[in-house]
Write an enzyme that holds these catalytic residues in place. Structure first.
Site, short mmCIF file in Angstrom:
data_model
loop_
_atom_site.label_atom_id
_atom_site.label_comp_id
_atom_site.label_asym_id
_atom_site.label_seq_id
_atom_site.Cartn_x
_atom_site.Cartn_y
_atom_site.Cartn_z
N ILE A 126 0.92 -1.14 -0.16
CA ILE A 126 -0.02 -0.05 0.12
C ILE A 126 0.77 1.23 -0.28
O ILE A 126 0.60 2.05 -0.73
CB ILE A 126 -0.85 0.07 1.52
CG1 ILE A 126 -1.93 -1.21 1.16
CG2 ILE A 126 -1.61 1.20 1.22
CD1 ILE A 126 -2.68 -1.32 2.53
N ARG A 208 -3.95 1.73 11.17
CA ARG A 208 -4.98 1.22 12.54
C ARG A 208 -4.80 2.19 13.32
O ARG A 208 -3.63 2.85 13.66
CB ARG A 208 -4.40 -0.10 12.98
CG ARG A 208 -4.82 -1.59 12.12
CD ARG A 208 -6.31 -1.83 11.83
NE ARG A 208 -6.59 -2.94 11.11
CZ ARG A 208 -6.62 -3.04 9.95
NH1 ARG A 208 -6.81 -2.01 9.22
NH2 ARG A 208 -6.98 -4.13 9.44
N GLU A 237 -13.45 2.07 16.83
CA GLU A 237 -14.05 2.42 15.69
C GLU A 237 -15.61 1.90 15.92
O GLU A 237 -15.86 0.80 16.32
CB GLU A 237 -13.80 1.83 14.42
CG GLU A 237 -12.37 2.53 13.98
CD GLU A 237 -11.58 1.68 12.81
OE1 GLU A 237 -12.10 0.73 12.42
OE2 GLU A 237 -10.51 2.20 12.40
N HIS A 256 -13.40 4.25 8.28
CA HIS A 256 -12.33 2.80 7.97
C HIS A 256 -12.87 2.50 6.44
O HIS A 256 -13.50 1.36 6.48
CB HIS A 256 -12.51 1.75 8.93
CG HIS A 256 -11.46 0.80 8.84
ND1 HIS A 256 -10.95 0.27 10.08
CD2 HIS A 256 -10.82 0.26 7.97
CE1 HIS A 256 -9.91 -0.65 9.42
NE2 HIS A 256 -10.01 -0.64 8.35
N ILE A 257 -12.79 3.09 5.41
CA ILE A 257 -13.35 2.87 4.24
C ILE A 257 -12.23 2.75 3.13
O ILE A 257 -12.55 2.71 1.88
CB ILE A 257 -14.35 3.99 3.76
CG1 ILE A 257 -13.65 5.36 3.67
CG2 ILE A 257 -15.64 4.04 4.49
CD1 ILE A 257 -14.37 6.56 3.08
N GLY A 258 -10.97 2.23 3.75
CA GLY A 258 -10.10 2.23 2.77
C GLY A 258 -10.33 1.05 1.66
O GLY A 258 -9.90 1.56 0.66
O1 DGY Z 1 -7.04 -4.59 6.68
C1 DGY Z 1 -7.54 -4.31 5.64
O2 DGY Z 1 -7.25 -4.84 4.58
C2 DGY Z 1 -8.62 -3.11 5.72
O3 DGY Z 1 -8.17 -2.24 6.71
C3 DGY Z 1 -9.94 -3.64 6.16
O4 DGY Z 1 -9.97 -3.91 7.45
#
Ligand code: DGY
Length: 306
Positions: A126, A208, A237, A256-258
C-alpha cells in the site's frame, strides 16, 4: 457436498450468533474448540491484528489474507485524505451548504500538495502505491520502513529512504501511516513523534487507529503542535460521539473505508476464495499469514472446510 453445505449453514448460524451478541465475532479458544473441522480462516482484508494467530495455529488452522486486493483502494483513500485536508475540502463543503455562504472570506486558503514533502511510514504494497500516486502529484517522497530498505521501489518512484523515522517526521509536510498494527507499532506515533513534526504538517492514518496515541494527537491538534490530521482509522471504531477528536476543526475522520469499493470488495472475495481452495486442495496458499505476535479484536470471515 450436501454435508458440506449443511455444515456451512451450521457454522453461519454459530457466527451469526456471535455477531448478534458482541457485534463482532471474536475468534477465541471456545469458538475454535466448537469448530473441530475448521481448516482455514480466510480474512477479507490485509490486516490481521484482530486475530490471535498463535492460538489459531495451535488448532492447526491456517490464516490467509488478501494483500493484493486492497492496495489500490487503500492508497486512494490515503491520497483522498491528504488532498481533502490540504485543500480543506470538508470545510469548503460545509461553507457551501451553510446559510452564511455569502460571508465566505476571500483569504480562506488551503495548501497545494505539489512540491510538498510526503513521508510514508511503511513501504509495503500500500505504501508503494501511495508513493506512485504521490510521484504523479510531483511530491518529494521520503519513506521509513522498519524491516528493510526497498531499493527497487525507491528507484521507481524517486523516494528517499530515512533510516531514522525522526528524520522523516522532521522533514515532511504530510506524514502518512501505512504500517501493520503489531506490538512494535502500537502507539508508534505519540507525543514525542508529534512534537518532532512541523507545526505546518498533517498526519494521515490509513493503517490502524492504535498506531497513534490518540490523547497525544488531540493535544497536538489543540495546541498547534501539528496543523491537521486526516484519519480513516481510529481506536475504537466508531469513536464515542463525545470523543475529543470529533470536536476538533482541524481534522477529517472517515469510517475505515480504505477498502470500501466495489472493485476492492470483488478482488478481496476472489483472493479469499483462491486461498480457501488452495488450503482445501493442499496447494501452495497464495497469501498465508504466518503466526507472529499479534493483536486480536475480531474477524471478518471464516471458511469451514471438511
Ligand atoms: O486490513 C484491511 O485490508 C482493511 O483495513 C480492512 O480491514
Amino acid at each position: 457436498m450436501k454435508e458440506f453445505l449443511e455444515n456451512k449453514k451450521r457454522l453461519n448460524e454459530k457466527i451469526k450468533s456471535v455477531f448478534i451478541h458482541e457485534c463482532k465475532p471474536v475468534i477465541d479458544r471456545e469458538l475454535l474448540q466448537s469448530l473441530p473441522h475448521l481448516k482455514v480462516i480466510a480474512n477479507s482484508g490485509v490486516g490481521v491484528d484482530h486475530l490471535d494467530l498463535k492460538l489459531i495455529a495451535s488448532f492447526g488452522i491456517k490464516v490467509t489474507n488478501t494483500p493484493h486486493a486492497v492496495s489500490d483502494s487503500t492508497a486512494d483513500i490515503g491520497m483522498a485524505l491528504m488532498l481533502a485536508s490540504a485543500r480543506r475540502l470538508v470545510e469548503g463543503c460545509q461553507i457551501s451548504v451553510s446559510p452564511q455562504t455569502e460571508h465566505f472570506a476571500a483569504d480562506w486558503l488551503g495548501d497545494e500538495v505539489t512540491g510538498a514533502t510526503l513521508g510514508i511510514i511503511g513501504m509495503g504494497s500500500i505504501g508503494y502505491k501511495v508513493a506512485k500516486r504521490a510521484k504523479a502529484f510531483e511530491m518529494k517522497i521520503l519513506y521509513h520502513n522498519r524491516n528493510q530498505r526497498k531499493e527497487e521501489e525507491e528507484k521507481a518512484v524517486g523516494a528517499c529512504y530515512c533510516e531514522k523515522m525522526e528524520d522523516l517526521l522532521q522533514q515532511s509536510d504530510f506524514v502518512m501511516l501505512v504500517v501493520n498494527l503489531t506490538p512494535q507499532t502500537f502507539r508508534f506515533i505519540g507525543k514525542r513523534e508529534l512534537e518532532l513534526m512541523k507545526p505546518s504538517a498533517t498526519l494521515i492514518n490509513i493503517s490502524r487507529g492504535a498506531v497513534v496515541d490518540q490523547d497525544a494527537l488531540v493535544e497536538a491538534l489543540q495546541n498547534g503542535t501539528i496543523k491537521a490530521a486526516a484519519l480513516d482509522v481510529t481506536y475504537p471504531e466508531p469513536l464515542p460521539r463525545d470523543h475529543s477528536l470529533l470536536k476538533l476543526k482541524n481534522i477529517i475522520i472517515t469510517p475505515h473505508i480504505g477498502t470500501a469499493t466495489v472493485q476492492a470488495t470483488r478482488k478481496m472475495t476472489e483472493e479469499a476464495v483462491a486461498n480457501i481452495l488452495a488450503v482445501l486442495n493442499g496447494l501452495t496458499i497464495p497469501s498465508e499469514v504466518i503466526p507472529i505476535r499479534c493483536f486480536r479484536e475480531h474477524t471478518y470471515a471464516l471458511a469451514y472446510l471438511l
